[in-house]
Design a protein around this motif. Structure first.
Motif, PDB file in Angstrom:
ATOM      1  N   GLY A 405       0.833  -1.315  -0.089  1.00  0.00           N
ATOM      2  CA  GLY A 405      -0.177  -0.017  -0.098  1.00  0.00           C
ATOM      3  C   GLY A 405       0.912   1.206  -0.003  1.00  0.00           C
ATOM      4  O   GLY A 405       2.056   1.205  -0.067  1.00  0.00           O
ATOM      5  N   LYS A 411      -4.465  11.590   1.163  1.00  0.00           N
ATOM      6  CA  LYS A 411      -5.585  10.426   1.169  1.00  0.00           C
ATOM      7  C   LYS A 411      -5.021   9.349   2.291  1.00  0.00           C
ATOM      8  O   LYS A 411      -6.003   8.457   2.595  1.00  0.00           O
ATOM      9  CB  LYS A 411      -5.522   9.850  -0.217  1.00  0.00           C
ATOM     10  CG  LYS A 411      -5.725  10.499  -1.081  1.00  0.00           C
ATOM     11  CD  LYS A 411      -5.853   9.889  -2.729  1.00  0.00           C
ATOM     12  CE  LYS A 411      -4.456   9.436  -2.943  1.00  0.00           C
ATOM     13  NZ  LYS A 411      -4.385   8.929  -4.334  1.00  0.00           N
ATOM     14  N   SER A 414      -3.975   3.847   1.137  1.00  0.00           N
ATOM     15  CA  SER A 414      -4.469   3.289  -0.222  1.00  0.00           C
ATOM     16  C   SER A 414      -3.834   2.205  -0.902  1.00  0.00           C
ATOM     17  O   SER A 414      -2.347   1.985  -0.501  1.00  0.00           O
ATOM     18  CB  SER A 414      -4.541   4.385  -1.246  1.00  0.00           C
ATOM     19  OG  SER A 414      -3.196   4.990  -1.473  1.00  0.00           O
ATOM     20  N   LYS A 415      -4.406   1.272  -1.463  1.00  0.00           N
ATOM     21  CA  LYS A 415      -3.802   0.256  -1.985  1.00  0.00           C
ATOM     22  C   LYS A 415      -2.681   0.443  -3.277  1.00  0.00           C
ATOM     23  O   LYS A 415      -1.947  -0.110  -3.887  1.00  0.00           O
ATOM     24  CB  LYS A 415      -4.759  -1.023  -2.576  1.00  0.00           C
ATOM     25  CG  LYS A 415      -5.282  -1.672  -1.256  1.00  0.00           C
ATOM     26  CD  LYS A 415      -6.385  -2.625  -1.624  1.00  0.00           C
ATOM     27  CE  LYS A 415      -6.958  -3.458  -0.431  1.00  0.00           C
ATOM     28  NZ  LYS A 415      -8.038  -4.347  -0.903  1.00  0.00           N
ATOM     29  N   ASP A 419      -4.737   5.960  -6.317  1.00  0.00           N
ATOM     30  CA  ASP A 419      -6.223   5.706  -6.101  1.00  0.00           C
ATOM     31  C   ASP A 419      -7.152   6.778  -5.937  1.00  0.00           C
ATOM     32  O   ASP A 419      -6.972   7.701  -5.221  1.00  0.00           O
ATOM     33  CB  ASP A 419      -6.155   4.776  -4.847  1.00  0.00           C
ATOM     34  CG  ASP A 419      -7.481   4.206  -4.562  1.00  0.00           C
ATOM     35  OD1 ASP A 419      -8.641   4.619  -5.480  1.00  0.00           O
ATOM     36  OD2 ASP A 419      -7.725   3.744  -3.552  1.00  0.00           O
ATOM     37  N   CYS A 421     -10.272   6.394  -5.633  1.00  0.00           N
ATOM     38  CA  CYS A 421     -11.559   6.227  -5.049  1.00  0.00           C
ATOM     39  C   CYS A 421     -11.513   6.673  -3.594  1.00  0.00           C
ATOM     40  O   CYS A 421     -12.545   6.852  -2.744  1.00  0.00           O
ATOM     41  CB  CYS A 421     -11.743   4.788  -4.970  1.00  0.00           C
ATOM     42  SG  CYS A 421     -12.075   3.991  -6.566  1.00  0.00           S
ATOM     43  N   THR A 422     -10.359   6.996  -3.135  1.00  0.00           N
ATOM     44  CA  THR A 422     -10.136   7.315  -1.723  1.00  0.00           C
ATOM     45  C   THR A 422     -10.303   8.885  -1.683  1.00  0.00           C
ATOM     46  O   THR A 422      -9.587   9.832  -2.399  1.00  0.00           O
ATOM     47  CB  THR A 422      -8.793   7.062  -1.360  1.00  0.00           C
ATOM     48  OG1 THR A 422      -8.718   5.502  -1.296  1.00  0.00           O
ATOM     49  CG2 THR A 422      -8.540   7.364   0.267  1.00  0.00           C
ATOM     50  N   SER A 426      -7.903   8.334   5.188  1.00  0.00           N
ATOM     51  CA  SER A 426      -8.136   6.846   5.441  1.00  0.00           C
ATOM     52  C   SER A 426      -6.981   6.474   6.369  1.00  0.00           C
ATOM     53  O   SER A 426      -5.753   6.409   6.091  1.00  0.00           O
ATOM     54  CB  SER A 426      -8.207   5.890   4.267  1.00  0.00           C
ATOM     55  OG  SER A 426      -8.295   4.560   4.842  1.00  0.00           O
ATOM     56  N   ASN A 431      -7.476  -0.896   3.508  1.00  0.00           N
ATOM     57  CA  ASN A 431      -6.882  -0.257   2.186  1.00  0.00           C
ATOM     58  C   ASN A 431      -5.474  -0.477   1.876  1.00  0.00           C
ATOM     59  O   ASN A 431      -4.863   0.104   1.331  1.00  0.00           O
ATOM     60  CB  ASN A 431      -7.027   1.535   2.345  1.00  0.00           C
ATOM     61  CG  ASN A 431      -8.276   1.983   2.239  1.00  0.00           C
ATOM     62  OD1 ASN A 431      -9.221   1.383   1.737  1.00  0.00           O
ATOM     63  ND2 ASN A 431      -8.633   3.278   2.827  1.00  0.00           N
TER      64      ASN A 431
END
Length: 939
Positions: A405, A411, A414-415, A419, A421-422, A426, A431
């Motif tokens: 990740g 953000k 995230s993976k 990304d 989508c984030t 997060s 993720n």
């Protein structure tokens, strides 16, 4: 001719050489010093990156007039060597800038020299957060300092729900400087550092193993390692040998070590399986791939059995530093620049003779404003430091680093690095890709070992069952469901496993105090169950806020109180009220007799009968039912006086309220107070030496001995509600107990099953209820406490959990109400207003009657001689009152000239007779005889 053909290439080469020399002569030379630890792997590799950077830069930018001329010095791996090398370059080589040194400790000294000589110092390896431009104005970090990674590390730890981390750092400025930043970052996310391990690079293996054994004995299994590659290579091998690179442990590396894994031995990587690392993200590009290919070719050219390394971040940042400096010297126009010399000295390292660069400040500003896309990423300086980039999080698996990740400031986790989508920041481990942890397992390390009590009774709170097939425990109960609901409220995951506190044969291993003490011994991470919050336990554990009601009380057998109820019909009213009602009744009867005696034959007769009539009437007024049709009829006695009717109307209203209140109070007593607690005070039990029961393994035993001073020989332990009922039923004289002391939740559960025969009585002794226990100072306590509040305030959720286990539970009567066996009787004060109204009405009617009677019959008393006394007149009036009023409607049979008008109240219009109306004595005597005959008829 043939010879000329042979000489032509040679002549051409000479001409090109002369032209090249002439071109070189026209270039401006920028003298650049290089200070590296040339005997180290990093120093040797950095040198190769720097030389390739110079070659590549001018191959691409052949039109540049300024050329870098490198002067390389060896720092010998220490501060003094680096300082001497830098001073030599400034004083004797008049360098315009210096790249290096490698270590933060060396950089601090060299930065001060650069400030004195106005020579910019560019370091791609010194990452101390205390080398900022504010403290060292001529020092530039062409790398991210260590503080840039602390939020990424804190977010990673927070994502996995770890609330405690042990830091392990090398005992150098590089190792120690980061810890202060980590402490601040971890405090922001409530992650505690219970211990800090500091390891000197000079420690022997035996000393490091001793420290590791100390760490192994601690409760925390999460370790954050911040050290250089040389010390880490030795350290992780020892970690694996000590058994700490196994399931249940987690290891995280900071960016310094993470960026240097390409140069460590494969044996070291084998000892780091499952370790997580954080390092700045480097975007793979075609230019980077082309450089890697050429760099490996140059590195191994002409060398046999030479170990090749992959690209690493610090080498790429050294490469980009050369490009940034080459761009800056071209823009800064350093031609004809020189050093302003100080006092002359023959010593090569005399600080007093160091010059000051004329171009230094302009070159520094030009470097700071340089922007370009380098091999390591976007070269962009902010306040003398390379701007923090995205960090990648990787997992060491085999000889590779698997990316699981990324993290960036906007953000979070995230993976994928891009990304989209984030949206929000997060901190969720969802993720991240699933890492492989030490021990070659995907089970997350550091599951909380949560101890739960194992008991025989009251399984509604905690129940431990064993699966016969797997022999694994199945934990359930009210306390467990509340705890799981609390975990759902936490902002982070909390991996856990329940560990029953039992012996090998599955029996309870000890008391609740002993169970809680396992946290102090670091054998358990927490305790969840029906554990009560008491003061002595808080000495070695921290409790969350309670999730249940609190208090200790006693439960006793209820005995039938029927034998003492033969006079219960008198209890609804107080004795004062009974007497007041009796007095008011007699008074009302007397007033009615006065109003009716002169005009009503029913209220006449011999004195004993009239007195009886008064008392009989008084009783009748309390028992008769009144309505609009018979308001003037009492026991068949017709009242004819309107004043009497008025008195009886008020009295009837009063009697109606009294009888209704009496009926309601008596009904309540007959239906509610049929049973009475056998004991209501612990003092009575202690005074008589009765036996007392308590919940086995509970703190209540100590409470009974120390606070109530009950003899220990009089205490009997019980486990189940069934044992409670049997002991109370048998009683203290038949092998049982007089009372059982326990906490209110247990008592209510017991009463829900046997409440018809037992009751909770006596005062409630304060405790703080059930709570979850954690180690002293645990940061989880505040999170769990806030979640407990959210759960307990959610009425629907708590009601659902309680119905699941306590569906048959009934409402318990407050203990304070059960102490009082006598319900309060109704008193005079409650009906004072009624008595006042009835009394005023009777007195008012009586007063009106007396006034009218005197008004109409006072002239009759004139027959007494004038010389007679007042008392004689009064006696005459009494005698007249005792006679019938023939002018009243009930006694008048025929019209009489003496009573021409009849008033509604029974009095004649005027009883006075003048001289013309006088009759003979015979006529008067005849009238008297008629009256006498009527009296005889009545008698």
């Amino acid at each position: 001719m043939a010879n000329l053909n042979h000489l032509l290439p040679f002549i051409l080469f000479l001409l090109l050489s002369l032209l090249g020399k002439q071109s070189m002569a026209d270039d401006v030379v920028a003298r650049v010093g290089i200070v590296l630890d040339l005997n180290s792997t990093k120093g040797e590799m950095a040198k190769s990156y720097i030389l390739m950077a110079v070659s590549d830069f001018y191959a691409v930018n052949s039109n540049y007039r300024t050329r870098l001329s490198l002067f390389i010095r060896d720092s010998k791996g220490d501060v003094i060597g680096a300082a001497c090398a830098a001073l030599d370059l400034m004083k004797n080589e008049n360098v315009h800038a210096i790249i290096g040194p490698q270590r933060s400790t060396q950089a601090k000294f060299v930065a001060k020299l650069g400030e004195k000589a106005h020579v910019p110092i560019l370091s791609f390896l010194a990452t101390s957060p205390f080398l900022s431009l504010n403290h060292n104005p001529f020092f530039i970090q062409t790398t991210q300092d260590d503080s840039a990674q602390v939020k990424a590390l804190a977010t990673l730890i927070q994502a996995y729900g770890w609330r405690e981390v042990i830091t392990i750092n090398e005992d150098t400025d590089y190792g120690n400087d980061l810890i202060l930043c980590l402490i601040d970052a971890f405090q922001e996310v409530d992650v505690r550092l219970p211990y800090r391990s500091v390891i000197s690079p000079s420690l022997k293996d035996s000393d490091i193993l001793e420290e590791l054994n100390k760490l192994k004995a601690m409760q925390t299994r999460i370790f954050l390692v911040h050290m250089g590659a040389s010390l880490a290579s030795k350290f992780f091998v020892l970690v694996k040998n000590s058994g700490m690179m196994s399931e249940g442990f987690a290891w995280i590396m900071t960016q310094g070590l993470s960026s240097s894994l390409d140069i460590v031995d494969s044996k070291v990587l084998d000892s780091m399986q499952g370790v997580l690392g954080v390092r700045p993200y480097t975007q793979i590009s075609k230019g980077l791939e082309d450089f890697e290919r050429r760099w490996k070719t140059n590195l191994t050219s002409g060398k046999t059995n030479y170990k090749t390394f992959g690209l690493n971040l610090f080498g790429l940042q050294a490469y980009d530093s050369i490009w940034a400096l080459a761009m800056a010297v071209e823009k800064a126009n350093i031609e004809n620049s020189s050093f302003l010399k100080q006092n002359a000295s023959e010593s090569k390292v005399d600080l007093a003779t160091i010059g000051v660069s004329e171009i230094g400040l302009r070159l520094l500003n030009t470097i700071a404003s340089t922007r370009f896309q380098g091999l390591s990423g976007n070269f962009y300086l902010v306040k003398g430091q390379l701007k923090a980039s995205t960090f990648e999080i990787f997992n060491v698996i085999g000889q590779t680093k698997r990316i699981i990740g990324y993290w960036n400031t906007k953000k979070g986790l995230s993976k994928e690095v891009d990304d989209i989508c984030t949206i929000a920041y997060s901190i969720s481990k969802d993720n991240l890709k699933q890492p492989v942890w030490p021990g070659d397992t995907t089970n997350q390390p550091k599951k909380l070992r949560i101890g739960v009590p194992a008991r025989d009774g009251f399984n509604e709170f905690i129940k431990v069952e064993w699966c016969p097939r797997t022999n694994k425990p199945n934990i359930s109960g009210f306390s467990i469901d509340v705890f799981l609901a609390v975990l759902d409220m936490l902002p982070f995951p909390l991996p856990h496993e329940f560990v029953p506190y039992v012996t090998k044969n599955g029996q309870s291993a000890g008391t609740y105090d002993e169970l809680l003490y396992q946290i102090k011994l670091k054998k358990l991470d927490a305790v969840v169950g029906d554990t009560t919050i008491v003061a002595n336990r808080s000495l070695y554990v921290d409790f969350t806020l309670p999730y249940s009601e609190s208090g200790v009380s006693m439960v006793v057998l209820m005995k039938d109180n029927e034998k003492k109820n033969i006079w219960i019909f008198l209890k609804p009213l107080s004795w004062e009220l009974w007497l007041a009602i009796g007095a008011a009744s007699i008074f009302t009867g007397l007033v009615t007799w006065v109003l009716e005696h002169h005009v009503n034959t029913k209220f006449r007769g011999p004195p004993d009968q009239q007195i009886g009539k008064i008392f009989l009437f008084s009783f009748a007024t309390l028992t008769s039912t009144y309505s609009n049709s018979n308001i003037d009829d009492v026991l068949g006695e017709k009242v004819v006086n309107n004043l009497s009717r008025f008195v009886l109307i008020i009295w009837a209203f009063m009697v109606l309220i009294l009888t209704q209140s009496y009926t309601a109070s008596l009904a309540s007593m007959l239906t509610v107070q049929q049973l009475k607690p056998e004991f209501v005070d612990v003092k009575e039990i202690k005074r008589n030496g009765y036996f007392v029961g308590y919940h086995n393994d509970s703190f209540v035993r100590e409470l009974l001995i120390k606070q109530f001073n009950i003899d220990e020989s009089k205490l009997k332990p019980y486990r189940t509600p069934e044992e409670y009922g049997e002991a109370l039923s048998n009683g203290t004289h038949n092998g049982g107990v007089a009372a059982i002391f326990d906490e209110i939740p247990y008592i209510k559960l017991f009463l829900s099953k046997y409440g018809s025969r037992y009751a909770m009585v006596g005062p409630i002794y304060k405790t703080d209820g059930f709570g979850f226990a954690f180690p002293r100072g645990s940061p989880l306590v505040s999170y769990i406490s806030r979640a407990v509040l959210n759960v307990t305030e959610d009425t629907d959720k708590m009601t659902g959990i309680m119905r699941k286990y306590f569906e048959t539970q009934t409402t318990c009567v407050d203990g304070s109400a059960e102490i009082s066996t006598d319900s309060p009787s109704l008193g005079v004060y409650s009906f004072g207003g009624l008595f006042i109204i009835a009394g005023v009405a009777s007195m008012f009617s009586l007063l009106i009657y007396v006034v009218k009677f005197l008004h109409f019959h006072w002239p009759t008393s004139n027959i007494v001689p004038p010389k007679g006394s007042f008392w004689l007149k009064l006696i005459e009036l009494v005698k007249h009152f005792d006679q019938k009023d023939l002018c009243s409607y009930p006694f008048r049979k025929n019209e009489s000239p003496l009573c021409p008008k009849i008033s509604p109240d029974g009095f004649g219009a005027s009883p006075i007779i003048d001289d013309k109306q006088k009759h003979s004595r015979t006529s008067s005597e005849g009238a008297d005889n008629v009256a006498k005959d009527d009296d005889d008829e009545i008698l």
